[in-house]
Design a protein around this motif. Structure first.
Motif, PDB file in Angstrom:
ATOM      1  N   TYR A  61      47.594  38.407  47.177  1.00  0.00           N
ATOM      2  CA  TYR A  61      47.924  39.822  47.345  1.00  0.00           C
ATOM      3  C   TYR A  61      48.458  40.109  48.740  1.00  0.00           C
ATOM      4  CZ  TYR A  61      47.499  44.888  47.378  1.00  0.00           C
ATOM      5  OH  TYR A  61      47.767  46.235  47.492  1.00  0.00           O
ATOM      6  N   GLN A  63      39.209  47.223  44.382  1.00  0.00           N
ATOM      7  CA  GLN A  63      38.318  47.095  43.229  1.00  0.00           C
ATOM      8  C   GLN A  63      37.742  48.464  42.845  1.00  0.00           C
ATOM      9  OE1 GLN A  63      34.789  44.645  43.807  1.00  0.00           O
ATOM     10  NE2 GLN A  63      35.241  43.599  41.889  1.00  0.00           N
ATOM     11  N   MET A 119      42.361  48.933  40.979  1.00  0.00           N
ATOM     12  CA  MET A 119      43.635  48.226  41.122  1.00  0.00           C
ATOM     13  C   MET A 119      43.501  46.770  40.658  1.00  0.00           C
ATOM     14  SD  MET A 119      44.797  49.811  44.801  1.00  0.00           S
ATOM     15  CE  MET A 119      46.237  48.781  44.956  1.00  0.00           C
ATOM     16  N   TRP A 120      42.304  46.184  40.788  1.00  0.00           N
ATOM     17  CA  TRP A 120      42.018  44.842  40.302  1.00  0.00           C
ATOM     18  C   TRP A 120      40.551  44.723  39.967  1.00  0.00           C
ATOM     19  CZ3 TRP A 120      44.560  45.229  45.176  1.00  0.00           C
ATOM     20  CH2 TRP A 120      43.716  45.286  46.283  1.00  0.00           C
ATOM     21  N   ARG A 121      40.240  43.732  39.110  1.00  0.00           N
ATOM     22  CA  ARG A 121      38.857  43.531  38.673  1.00  0.00           C
ATOM     23  C   ARG A 121      38.061  42.716  39.677  1.00  0.00           C
ATOM     24  NH1 ARG A 121      38.105  40.395  34.286  1.00  0.00           N
ATOM     25  NH2 ARG A 121      40.122  39.412  34.516  1.00  0.00           N
ATOM     26  N   TYR A 128      38.189  40.027  43.349  1.00  0.00           N
ATOM     27  CA  TYR A 128      38.936  39.610  44.541  1.00  0.00           C
ATOM     28  C   TYR A 128      38.155  38.531  45.278  1.00  0.00           C
ATOM     29  CZ  TYR A 128      35.724  42.156  47.580  1.00  0.00           C
ATOM     30  OH  TYR A 128      34.609  42.570  48.249  1.00  0.00           O
ATOM     31  N   THR A 179      42.430  39.372  40.835  1.00  0.00           N
ATOM     32  CA  THR A 179      42.616  39.256  39.381  1.00  0.00           C
ATOM     33  C   THR A 179      42.715  40.672  38.849  1.00  0.00           C
ATOM     34  OG1 THR A 179      41.276  37.261  39.286  1.00  0.00           O
ATOM     35  CG2 THR A 179      41.606  38.427  37.229  1.00  0.00           C
ATOM     36  N   ARG A 180      43.810  40.967  38.181  1.00  0.00           N
ATOM     37  CA  ARG A 180      44.025  42.331  37.654  1.00  0.00           C
ATOM     38  C   ARG A 180      43.295  42.567  36.369  1.00  0.00           C
ATOM     39  NH1 ARG A 180      47.802  44.955  40.784  1.00  0.00           N
ATOM     40  NH2 ARG A 180      49.102  43.558  41.954  1.00  0.00           N
TER      41      ARG A 180
END
Length: 81
Positions: free
Chosen positions: A41, A58, A62-64, A66, A80-81
């Motif tokens: 990222y 998170q 924006m993503w699940r 990190y 990870t999205r």
């Protein structure tokens, strides 16, 4: 990508020299992250800054997931999205 802008200001010779030193360490990290389904990222000077942005993204959905991984001279945020 803050660090890339700094390196660009160093001049072609310095950047080339640093790139040769940095290539082996950087080449290994994205492969590990990709295997886990994570994508690069951004990069940060400190682990604290990396983790702060990771938590904020998170919390905002924006993503699940990190992770912050140390590279040669900075911290890389993978998500990870």
């Amino acid at each position: 990508m803050r660090i890339h802008r700094v390196l660009a200001g160093l001049g072609a010779g310095a950047v080339l020299g640093l790139g040769i030193l940095a290539a082996p360490a950087q080449a290994a990290e994205p492969a590990q992250a990709s295997a886990q389904g994570m994508v690069f990222y951004d990069d940060f000077w400190t682990k604290a800054e990396c983790e702060k942005v990771g938590r904020q993204g998170q919390a905002q959905g924006m993503w699940r997931l990190y992770t912050c991984q140390e590279s040669l001279w900075d911290w890389d945020l993978y998500i990870t999205r």
